[in-house]
Scaffold this motif. Structure first.
Motif, PDB file in Angstrom:
ATOM      1  N   ALA A 229       0.824  -1.206   0.000  1.00  0.00           N
ATOM      2  CA  ALA A 229       0.000   0.000   0.000  1.00  0.00           C
ATOM      3  C   ALA A 229       0.857   1.254   0.000  1.00  0.00           C
TER       4      ALA A 229
ATOM      5  N   PHE B 226      -8.626   5.245  -6.935  1.00  0.00           N
ATOM      6  CA  PHE B 226      -8.956   3.819  -6.962  1.00  0.00           C
ATOM      7  C   PHE B 226      -9.531   3.418  -8.317  1.00  0.00           C
TER       8      PHE B 226
ATOM      9  N   PRO C  16      -5.730  -2.860  -0.666  1.00  0.00           N
ATOM     10  CA  PRO C  16      -6.666  -1.761  -0.947  1.00  0.00           C
ATOM     11  C   PRO C  16      -7.192  -1.071   0.306  1.00  0.00           C
TER      12      PRO C  16
END
Length: 360
Positions: A47, A76, A170
């Motif tokens: 991440a 995203f 995510p």
């Protein structure tokens, strides 16, 4: 005696090494923490890398009066769009090329055996020790090919074993993009004004160092991959897309990456046709020269300020200790440690009197 600077420095080093020794002796106490860090390392690192690549987009949207939460969702969407395009247009080609490569490995081994046998037949005088060595190599080529194929399959298995950890990326990325800017003010509120100011400076320096490396390496690697793909297509090299993507990944390893990515391309080219192997080396050389002389200086500049000899030493040490992951992370880790030490050194330096300014 106790007021002499050299004596104080010696005592400081003794205390530091004593503390390290005590930590080593009581390391069982830290095992739960290391296990916890190991469990979350993959999603946090993954991440973090994507954060530094996508955060400029969110910051740019925020400057355009777009709420940060909406900018995060847009980032995203761009990630999902990129993955979708890769799966639809790139993954099938790479899968086909990889399958063809695995199927062609036995043929490459047979060609190598024939070349060695031809070379043996045309030698009039061969020392017995050298001849036995060549014969052993020929006998074991098939075994080596099987080991290489098994190693490739093993690597693929390890990649799939990390999928569960990647699922968490995510979630970490969303909150990093959405609330990452709140971290420094949150910590600063518990510190005195002077220490809070020092902490903000340190955080800014670390953030700049990581952003310079990750964003710069990402842009440089993509540029190198595109140049190599175009060059491989021009010379007619097999598996051009797979080899170019391999070069993109290898280029994240500073200095040695381009040379490592050239090895499979040249080998494939030599087995395809010796002249193509030579052209593959030429293409890699041209791409590396363009990258080192034009792309990297303009994209990354001298943000990390690392001497090439330092880079080589770190990469060799990290490769021997931690393998491929060590090669990927040693340079940013060293740059961050260097930034931290430099910050505290300057903090210490600013507190010294004018009569006693030197460390030693």
């Amino acid at each position: 005696m106790f007021k002499k600077k050299g004596f104080r420095i010696l005592v400081t080093f003794i205390l530091i090494f004593t503390l390290i020794y005590l930590i080593f002796k009581t390391r069982f106490i830290f095992e739960p923490f290391t296990a916890y860090l190991g469990a979350i390392a993959v999603p946090i690192i993954g991440a973090g890398v994507i954060f530094y690549i996508t955060n400029p987009v969110v910051n740019w949207l925020e400057k355009k009066k777009v709420p940060r939460i909406i900018g995060t969702f847009i980032a995203f969407l761009l990630i999902v769009l990129s993955i979708t395009l890769a799966v639809l247009f790139i993954a099938p080609i790479v899968q086909k090329q990889f399958t063809n490569f695995v199927e062609s490995v036995p043929g490459m081994v047979d060609n190598a055996e024939q070349l060695i046998e031809i070379w043996q037949d045309n030698q009039n005088i061969i020392p017995p020790q050298f001849e036995s060595t060549i014969q052993n190599l020929v006998d074991k080529l098939s075994t080596y090919a099987e080991d290489i194929t098994a190693g490739i399959i093993g690597v693929i298995g390890q990649i799939f074993s990390f999928i569960f950890a990647f699922i968490l990326i995510p979630f970490f990325l969303f909150f990093m993009l959405k609330d990452g800017y709140k971290f420094v003010p949150f910590i600063s509120q518990f510190l005195s004004p002077k220490k809070a100011s020092s902490f903000r400076k340190l955080s800014t320096s670390i953030n700049h160092t990581l952003a310079s490396f990750i964003q710069g390496q990402f842009i440089v690697s993509v540029c190198v991959g595109v140049m190599l793909y175009i060059g491989y297509i021009i010379i007619g090299l097999d598996y051009s897309l797979s080899l170019a993507l391999f070069a993109v990944l290898m280029n994240f390893i500073p200095f040695l990456g381009p040379f490592l990515s050239a090895i499979p391309a040249v080998i494939v080219g030599l087995f395809q046709e010796p002249l193509i192997g030579l052209w593959a080396a030429v293409v890699m050389f041209i791409a590396q020269q363009i990258e080192s002389n034009f792309i990297s200086p303009n994209v990354m500049g001298r943000a990390l300020s690392l001497h090439p000899l330092t880079v080589i030493t770190l990469i060799l040490a990290a490769g021997g200790i931690a393998g491929f992951l060590g090669l990927l992370f040693i340079i940013p880790a060293y740059a961050v440690i260097k930034t931290i030490i430099s910050h505290f050194y300057h903090e210490w330096k600013s507190k010294q009197t004018e009569e006693d300014p030197d460390l030693i």
